[in-house]
Scaffold this motif. Structure first.
Motif, PDB file in Angstrom:
ATOM      1  N   CYS A 246    -121.051-131.100  10.635  1.00 54.56           N
ATOM      2  CA  CYS A 246    -119.910-131.314   9.508  1.00 54.56           C
ATOM      3  C   CYS A 246    -119.183-132.371  10.335  1.00 54.56           C
ATOM      4  CB  CYS A 246    -119.035-130.048   9.269  1.00 54.56           C
ATOM      5  SG  CYS A 246    -120.156-128.905   8.311  1.00 54.56           S
ATOM      6  N   ASP A 247    -119.223-133.690   9.995  1.00 49.52           N
ATOM      7  CA  ASP A 247    -118.530-134.586  10.684  1.00 49.52           C
ATOM      8  C   ASP A 247    -117.215-135.120  10.341  1.00 49.52           C
ATOM      9  OD1 ASP A 247    -120.820-134.627  12.303  1.00 49.52           O
ATOM     10  OD2 ASP A 247    -121.709-136.204  11.341  1.00 49.52           O
ATOM     11  N   ASN A 248    -116.647-134.492   9.231  1.00 50.44           N
ATOM     12  CA  ASN A 248    -115.409-134.632   8.957  1.00 50.44           C
ATOM     13  C   ASN A 248    -114.101-133.852   9.359  1.00 50.44           C
ATOM     14  OD1 ASN A 248    -117.263-135.682   6.361  1.00 50.44           O
ATOM     15  ND2 ASN A 248    -115.495-137.058   6.435  1.00 50.44           N
ATOM     16  N   ILE A 249    -114.492-132.564  10.019  1.00 46.31           N
ATOM     17  CA  ILE A 249    -113.846-131.712  10.707  1.00 46.31           C
ATOM     18  C   ILE A 249    -113.356-132.392  12.049  1.00 46.31           C
ATOM     19  CG2 ILE A 249    -113.459-129.482  11.208  1.00 46.31           C
ATOM     20  CD1 ILE A 249    -115.465-128.666   9.305  1.00 46.31           C
ATOM     21  N   ILE A 250    -111.883-132.516  11.994  1.00 44.96           N
ATOM     22  CA  ILE A 250    -111.331-132.859  13.188  1.00 44.96           C
ATOM     23  C   ILE A 250    -110.615-131.702  14.195  1.00 44.96           C
ATOM     24  CG2 ILE A 250    -109.656-134.553  14.582  1.00 44.96           C
ATOM     25  CD1 ILE A 250    -110.027-136.480  12.184  1.00 44.96           C
ATOM     26  N   ARG A 251    -110.276-130.977  13.209  1.00 43.07           N
ATOM     27  CA  ARG A 251    -109.412-130.047  14.010  1.00 43.07           C
ATOM     28  C   ARG A 251    -109.624-128.619  12.987  1.00 43.07           C
ATOM     29  NH1 ARG A 251    -105.286-129.512  17.776  1.00 43.07           N
ATOM     30  NH2 ARG A 251    -104.148-127.612  17.785  1.00 43.07           N
ATOM     31  N   LEU A 252    -109.906-127.460  13.526  1.00 37.79           N
ATOM     32  CA  LEU A 252    -109.893-126.561  12.683  1.00 37.79           C
ATOM     33  C   LEU A 252    -109.230-125.024  13.204  1.00 37.79           C
ATOM     34  CD1 LEU A 252    -111.453-124.562  10.552  1.00 37.79           C
ATOM     35  CD2 LEU A 252    -113.399-124.333  12.298  1.00 37.79           C
ATOM     36  N   LYS A 253    -108.528-124.624  12.417  1.00 38.56           N
ATOM     37  CA  LYS A 253    -107.612-123.440  12.574  1.00 38.56           C
ATOM     38  C   LYS A 253    -108.265-122.199  12.005  1.00 38.56           C
ATOM     39  CE  LYS A 253    -103.315-126.074  13.311  1.00 38.56           C
ATOM     40  NZ  LYS A 253    -101.906-126.147  12.763  1.00 38.56           N
ATOM     41  N   ILE A 254    -108.608-121.105  12.591  1.00 42.69           N
ATOM     42  CA  ILE A 254    -108.712-119.891  12.202  1.00 42.69           C
ATOM     43  C   ILE A 254    -107.886-118.909  12.202  1.00 42.69           C
ATOM     44  CG2 ILE A 254    -110.601-118.065  12.541  1.00 42.69           C
ATOM     45  CD1 ILE A 254    -112.248-119.916  14.008  1.00 42.69           C
ATOM     46  N   SER A 255    -107.331-118.563  11.024  1.00 48.40           N
ATOM     47  CA  SER A 255    -106.003-117.716  10.934  1.00 48.40           C
ATOM     48  C   SER A 255    -106.007-116.173  11.801  1.00 48.40           C
ATOM     49  CB  SER A 255    -105.777-117.611   9.534  1.00 48.40           C
ATOM     50  OG  SER A 255    -104.586-116.647   9.416  1.00 48.40           O
ATOM     51  N   CYS A 256    -104.982-115.707  12.279  1.00 51.05           N
ATOM     52  CA  CYS A 256    -105.132-114.441  12.567  1.00 51.05           C
ATOM     53  C   CYS A 256    -105.142-113.470  11.695  1.00 51.05           C
ATOM     54  CB  CYS A 256    -103.533-114.122  13.439  1.00 51.05           C
ATOM     55  SG  CYS A 256    -102.095-114.538  12.335  1.00 51.05           S
ATOM     56  N   LEU A 257    -104.874-113.539  10.464  1.00 54.91           N
ATOM     57  CA  LEU A 257    -105.190-112.738   9.378  1.00 54.91           C
ATOM     58  C   LEU A 257    -106.573-112.450   9.015  1.00 54.91           C
ATOM     59  CD1 LEU A 257    -102.735-114.471   6.577  1.00 54.91           C
ATOM     60  CD2 LEU A 257    -102.026-112.753   8.247  1.00 54.91           C
ATOM     61  N   VAL A 258    -107.367-113.146   9.551  1.00 57.74           N
ATOM     62  CA  VAL A 258    -108.931-112.892   9.200  1.00 57.74           C
ATOM     63  C   VAL A 258    -109.302-111.810  10.590  1.00 57.74           C
ATOM     64  CG1 VAL A 258    -111.078-113.821   8.828  1.00 57.74           C
ATOM     65  CG2 VAL A 258    -109.170-115.266   8.580  1.00 57.74           C
ATOM     66  N   HIS A 259    -109.007-110.575  10.336  1.00 56.81           N
ATOM     67  CA  HIS A 259    -109.107-109.461  11.123  1.00 56.81           C
ATOM     68  C   HIS A 259    -110.534-109.001  11.377  1.00 56.81           C
ATOM     69  CE1 HIS A 259    -105.182-108.634  11.999  1.00 56.81           C
ATOM     70  NE2 HIS A 259    -104.638-108.736  10.811  1.00 56.81           N
ATOM     71  N   ARG A 260    -111.355-109.508  10.431  1.00 55.92           N
ATOM     72  CA  ARG A 260    -113.029-108.976  10.290  1.00 55.92           C
ATOM     73  C   ARG A 260    -113.843-110.197  10.929  1.00 55.92           C
ATOM     74  NH1 ARG A 260    -114.166-106.374   4.551  1.00 55.92           N
ATOM     75  NH2 ARG A 260    -112.368-104.593   4.458  1.00 55.92           N
ATOM     76  N   PHE A 261    -113.285-111.126  11.112  1.00 53.02           N
ATOM     77  CA  PHE A 261    -113.854-112.457  11.798  1.00 53.02           C
ATOM     78  C   PHE A 261    -114.467-112.048  13.131  1.00 53.02           C
ATOM     79  CE2 PHE A 261    -114.426-116.698  13.367  1.00 53.02           C
ATOM     80  CZ  PHE A 261    -115.397-117.344  12.380  1.00 53.02           C
ATOM     81  N   LYS A 262    -115.918-112.336  13.150  1.00 51.08           N
ATOM     82  CA  LYS A 262    -116.535-111.981  14.365  1.00 51.08           C
ATOM     83  C   LYS A 262    -117.482-112.934  14.921  1.00 51.08           C
ATOM     84  CE  LYS A 262    -116.933-106.908  12.964  1.00 51.08           C
ATOM     85  NZ  LYS A 262    -117.932-105.695  12.696  1.00 51.08           N
ATOM     86  N   CYS A 263    -118.106-113.928  14.161  1.00 51.03           N
ATOM     87  CA  CYS A 263    -119.031-114.748  14.683  1.00 51.03           C
ATOM     88  C   CYS A 263    -118.915-116.245  14.314  1.00 51.03           C
ATOM     89  CB  CYS A 263    -120.382-114.367  14.015  1.00 51.03           C
ATOM     90  SG  CYS A 263    -121.692-115.327  14.589  1.00 51.03           S
TER      91      CYS A 263
END
Length: 524
Positions: A246-263
């Motif tokens: 995915c070559d259009n992503i320069i910066r990605l933020k993963i929110s602290c609200l996603v408590h179930r995010f594991k992988c």
């Protein structure tokens, strides 16, 4: 599931239904009457034929339950011979539509005609389907220039209760050719049920979150970092994200609200500079390249890391130097490197919880193996993992550049004071006659007091073979092709095993030595 399994299910359903009918019946026919009835049927050839070929009289919902367990191709075949099966086929909950499922493989017609046949076939199926899908997978092979029918198919597929949508555009298709219609996800009833979304080679511009979405896989998809970050922060059930190309992503933020995010898995995203992770429970990370250059945030909770980069050199050295400080709680670690210029250093901090370690050294892309690299130095890595139980070393070399062990060589190095008390299973693929590799193997045998199994393979191959001779396992009846030099090095590796390793194997250790294929690995 084939016809045998279908017959078994049918029999089970019949027996259950007959037992219910018998238990509810208020009167039972006399034996004489039943006998006479049977006798009359036996005398009637047409009755015998109907009894032999007619389908059991089961309710439609039971037939639907039975056929929902079959593969799509089996259900389609059944629908060709029975109206009962046909109605169930049209309500099958799992649709996987591709050239293979439509029987278009090996078709002699041209690409344009093949695309038209595929489009007509899928269009017919979707128009006649009664809805209620659980999974919808489409490997599209129609025309790039006309994708209007795709929106119509998705409108039919994404209905209340759908859990998985997978769309794959053809290889070579640029993402701008098809813009995935987000309206089917965010404005329809399917919004509240979809759990897995897998998109390949298309554009995707989400404007909201998906409440039940747990897995998102994007491969060569045109999406920006802001769009993806907004989707993640509003999909609170999200557990797994995979990004590939995915070559259009320069910066990605993963929110602290996603408590179930594991992988989190990120590969070949060339423009990506920073992944800012604030999710508190990430435990599995798969990336290519060095972590510090791309991934920021608290990663102390990560338990499994896969650093897979066949173009990056020095990954093992980086892992030894940096990872104990970044991810102190690792339990599983996999490293792939295009070569190591520097030997493994003595680790200042230990991996106190690491149980599984895999190192894959591959010089096929970069040719980065330095003759100075010392396989024996990997003992420092093992020493820094006091509870490691499984160690896999894979080495792929076009030619061995290291000092080779010679006949009668008795000057073998040792590392005193090293004990690998929990190491139980060791596998080395691509075992060669490099002296440092023989020294590493002998070191393990002498210091792994709990070792149960040692597997040595002089040929680098990730295929699963038996413990003795290889047999031609390829689809064409032959092993993966190997050059003359690789076969020669493999033979020398087997000689080194017989000469220096076998005599050191304790009676408590099961040794498996993979032999070469007698047919494919001959020197011509």
């Amino acid at each position: 599931m084939g016809l045998l399994e279908l017959n078994r299910l049918m029999s089970m359903r019949q027996r259950r239904r007959h037992r219910k009918i018998q238990s509810r019946s208020m009167s039972i026919a006399s034996p004489a009457k039943r006998k006479g009835s049977l006798g009359q049927q036996d005398d009637n050839p047409q009755a015998r034929k109907r009894r032999k070929y007619s389908l059991p009289d089961l309710p439609k919902d039971i037939w639907h339950d039975i056929l929902s367990l079959l593969s799509l191709s089996d259900v389609a075949r059944a629908g060709c011979v029975s109206h009962t099966f046909l109605s169930s086929w049209r309500s099958h909950p799992n649709l996987t539509l591709s050239k293979e499922t439509l029987g278009l493989t090996g078709n002699a017609c041209g690409q344009d005609e093949l695309a038209q046949i595929f489009t007509n076939g899928v269009d017919c199926i979707m128009k006649k389907h009664s809805g209620g899908l659980k999974t919808f997978q489409l490997n599209y092979c129609g025309s790039f220039s006309d994708t209007s029918h795709l929106n119509r198919w998705l409108d039919i597929a994404v209905t209340p209760g759908i859990e998985e949508v997978k769309l794959s555009m053809p290889i070579g298709c640029n993402a701008v050719y098809y813009d995935f219609p987000c309206s089917v996800l965010f404005s329809g009833s399917g919004t509240h049920s979809i759990r897995r979304l897998h998109l390949s080679r298309c554009a995707f511009h989400p404007t909201a979150g998906l409440g039940c979405l747990t897995r998102l896989h994007l491969s060569q998809v045109h999406i920006t970092g802001d769009e993806l970050g907004h989707l993640l922060s509003n999909s609170l059930a999200m557990e797994e994200l995979t990004l590939h190309g995915c070559d259009n992503i320069i910066r990605l933020k993963i929110s602290c609200l996603v408590h179930r995010f594991k992988c989190l898995s990120v590969f070949d995203c060339t423009a990506l500079q920073v992944i800012e992770n604030k999710a508190p429970n990430v435990c599995l990370v798969r990336v290519d390249g060095a972590l510090e250059e791309r991934l920021v945030g608290d990663l102390s909770q990560v338990k499994e890391l896969q650093m897979l980069d066949y173009y990056e050199c020095g990954v093992v050295h980086y892992a030894c130097s940096k990872l104990p400080f970044i991810m102190p709680n690792l339990e599983t670690l996999g490293l792939s490197s295009a070569g190591e210029m520097l030997s493994t250093p003595i680790l200042a901090v230990k991996f106190l919880y690491l149980k599984k370690l895999r190192i894959d050294l591959n010089d096929g892309q970069m040719g980065g193996f330095s003759p100075a690299y010392d396989y024996f130095s990997l003992a420092y890595f093992l020493d820094a993992c006091p509870v490691v139980e499984r160690f896999v070393l894979s080495v792929s070399q076009t030619r061995v550049k290291h000092e080779l062990i010679s006949d009668g060589d008795s000057n073998m190095r040792q590392m005193l004071g090293h004990r690998h008390c929990n190491l139980k299973n060791v596998r080395i693929m691509g075992f060669c006659s490099a002296k440092s590799m023989v020294e590493l193997t002998c070191h393990i045998l002498e210091n792994a007091t709990s070792l149960e199994r040692l597997t040595l393979d002089a040929m680098y191959d990730n295929s699963s073979y038996g413990d003795a001779d290889r047999s031609c396992v390829g689809k064409k009846g032959e092993c993966n092709p190997k050059s003359r030099s690789i076969i020669m090095h493999a033979r020398k590796g087997l000689w080194a095993i017989r000469k220096y390793v076998m005599e050191k194997v304790p009676s408590t250790v099961q040794l498996s030595v993979k032999k070469l294929c007698k047919r494919c690995h001959k020197i011509k």
